[in-house]
Scaffold this motif. Structure first.
Motif, PDB file in Angstrom:
ATOM      1  N   ASN A  31       0.832  -1.202   0.000  1.00  0.00           N
ATOM      2  CA  ASN A  31       0.000   0.000   0.000  1.00  0.00           C
ATOM      3  C   ASN A  31       0.863   1.246   0.000  1.00  0.00           C
ATOM      4  O   ASN A  31       2.092   1.169   0.192  1.00  0.00           O
ATOM      5  N   GLN A  33       0.758   5.357   1.472  1.00  0.00           N
ATOM      6  CA  GLN A  33       0.066   6.237   2.415  1.00  0.00           C
ATOM      7  C   GLN A  33       0.578   7.665   2.246  1.00  0.00           C
ATOM      8  O   GLN A  33       1.737   7.862   1.895  1.00  0.00           O
ATOM      9  N   TYR A  35       0.950  11.350   4.377  1.00  0.00           N
ATOM     10  CA  TYR A  35       0.966  11.961   5.707  1.00  0.00           C
ATOM     11  C   TYR A  35       1.203  13.458   5.563  1.00  0.00           C
ATOM     12  O   TYR A  35       1.833  13.917   4.609  1.00  0.00           O
ATOM     13  N   HIS A  45      -1.552  10.936   9.697  1.00  0.00           N
ATOM     14  CA  HIS A  45      -1.973  10.116   8.575  1.00  0.00           C
ATOM     15  C   HIS A  45      -3.163  10.748   7.866  1.00  0.00           C
ATOM     16  O   HIS A  45      -4.110  11.196   8.506  1.00  0.00           O
ATOM     17  N   LEU A  48      -4.794   6.145   2.987  1.00  0.00           N
ATOM     18  CA  LEU A  48      -4.074   4.924   2.605  1.00  0.00           C
ATOM     19  C   LEU A  48      -4.744   4.357   1.368  1.00  0.00           C
ATOM     20  O   LEU A  48      -5.972   4.259   1.318  1.00  0.00           O
ATOM     21  N   LEU A  92       4.623   0.738   1.757  1.00  0.00           N
ATOM     22  CA  LEU A  92       4.865  -0.535   2.424  1.00  0.00           C
ATOM     23  C   LEU A  92       5.159  -1.538   1.322  1.00  0.00           C
ATOM     24  O   LEU A  92       4.298  -1.801   0.472  1.00  0.00           O
ATOM     25  N   ASP A  99       6.279  -4.442   8.874  1.00  0.00           N
ATOM     26  CA  ASP A  99       5.310  -3.386   8.584  1.00  0.00           C
ATOM     27  C   ASP A  99       5.940  -2.006   8.559  1.00  0.00           C
ATOM     28  O   ASP A  99       5.251  -1.012   8.721  1.00  0.00           O
TER      29      ASP A  99
ATOM     30  N   ARG B  96      -0.853  -4.354  13.926  1.00  0.00           N
ATOM     31  CA  ARG B  96      -0.119  -5.291  13.088  1.00  0.00           C
ATOM     32  C   ARG B  96      -1.099  -6.137  12.320  1.00  0.00           C
ATOM     33  O   ARG B  96      -2.029  -6.684  12.885  1.00  0.00           O
ATOM     34  N   ARG B 103      -1.805  -6.356   6.057  1.00  0.00           N
ATOM     35  CA  ARG B 103      -0.610  -5.638   6.504  1.00  0.00           C
ATOM     36  C   ARG B 103      -0.727  -4.163   6.233  1.00  0.00           C
ATOM     37  O   ARG B 103      -1.442  -3.735   5.357  1.00  0.00           O
ATOM     38  N   GLY B 104       0.061  -3.415   6.987  1.00  0.00           N
ATOM     39  CA  GLY B 104       0.265  -2.025   6.616  1.00  0.00           C
ATOM     40  C   GLY B 104      -0.830  -1.087   7.029  1.00  0.00           C
ATOM     41  O   GLY B 104      -1.355  -0.340   6.209  1.00  0.00           O
ATOM     42  N   TYR B 105      -1.194  -1.101   8.275  1.00  0.00           N
ATOM     43  CA  TYR B 105      -2.119  -0.103   8.791  1.00  0.00           C
ATOM     44  C   TYR B 105      -1.418   1.242   8.922  1.00  0.00           C
ATOM     45  O   TYR B 105      -0.198   1.327   8.962  1.00  0.00           O
ATOM     46  N   GLU B 106      -2.234   2.274   9.052  1.00  0.00           N
ATOM     47  CA  GLU B 106      -1.640   3.601   9.201  1.00  0.00           C
ATOM     48  C   GLU B 106      -0.883   3.712  10.511  1.00  0.00           C
ATOM     49  O   GLU B 106      -1.194   3.045  11.493  1.00  0.00           O
ATOM     50  N   GLN B 107       0.131   4.571  10.506  1.00  0.00           N
ATOM     51  CA  GLN B 107       0.948   4.775  11.685  1.00  0.00           C
ATOM     52  C   GLN B 107       0.524   6.080  12.378  1.00  0.00           C
ATOM     53  O   GLN B 107       0.170   7.059  11.729  1.00  0.00           O
TER      54      GLN B 107
END
Lengths: 113, 118
Positions: A31, A33, A35, A45, A48, A92, A99, B96, B103-107
């Protein structure tokens, strides 16, 4: 290693105009993202988009993703002074179990009142 | 709302000192990350952790170590601070994913610690 590269590095527009920022990357991704960072603060954020998506909207934000060109764009419509900030794309990578995101160097956006 | 806090906004240390940067998140996130941000270089990943006592090196781990004894807390340690470690340090956390498709959630980022080593 730097993956995302934003373009332009800096952008100055009048309030009310649309702002477009681009991001290019090098490897296959899971993906991408976007920011925002206001001066001297942490990142927030925005949106996404997954590798199987081509376009996504959130309020005044529109993100596109072209995996064949390994590029993405962020459009902010009807810009406001409060949109003045730095904008980063982050990718990612696909595969693997980690991650961790890889960030670009950012586009600094200035909205002139 | 997710909250990520960092122990200091500004820190000044001398060359050779041992420096601890603390990060705490309150959303029960599995992943935690440490980045440094420098003008013209963007954000670079130093270390991340996907579980208690687990850690993985990022892109620039040299000169740093980390500790994660509790799920909510992730510490960055500069064993012997040097002037080239003067930077903005950002901590982040995320969920996680449970599988490849998740995978790959927002931070979520803390406000940052601006460290100056003299």
């Amino acid at each position: 290693s730097q993956q995302g590269e934003e373009d332009p590095q800096a952008l100055s527009i009048q309030e009310g105009e649309n702002a477009t920022m681009n991001c290019s990357y090098k490897t296959s991704i899971n993906n991408l993202q976007w920011y925002r960072q206001n001066s001297g603060r942490g990142l927030v954020h925005l949106i996404l988009i997954r590798s199987n998506e081509r376009e996504k909207h959130s309020g005044r934000l529109r993100v596109t993703l072209d995996t064949s060109k390994k590029s993405s764009s962020l459009l902010i419509t009807a810009s406001r002074a409060a949109d003045t900030a730095s904008y980063f794309c982050a990718t990612l990578e696909s595969g693997g179990g980690a991650d961790g995101l890889t960030f670009g160097k950012g586009t600094h956006l200035i909205i002139q009142p | 709302d997710v909250k990520v806090t960092q122990s200091s906004r500004y820190l000044v240390k001398r060359t050779g000192e041992k420096v601890f940067l603390e990060c705490v998140q309150d959303m029960d996130h599995e992943n935690m990350f440490w980045y440094r941000q420098d003008p013209g270089l963007g954000l670079r990943l130093i270390y991340f952790s996907y579980d208690v006592k687990m850690k993985e090196k990022g892109d620039i781990p040299e000169g740093y170590s980390v500790s994660r004894e509790k799920k909510e807390r992730f510490s960055l340690i500069l064993e012997s601070a040097s002037t080239n470690q003067t930077s903005m340090y950002l901590c982040a956390s995320s969920l996680r994913g449970l599988g490849r498709g998740a995978r790959g959630y927002e931070q979520y980022f803390g406000p940052g610690t601006r460290l100056t080593v003299t």
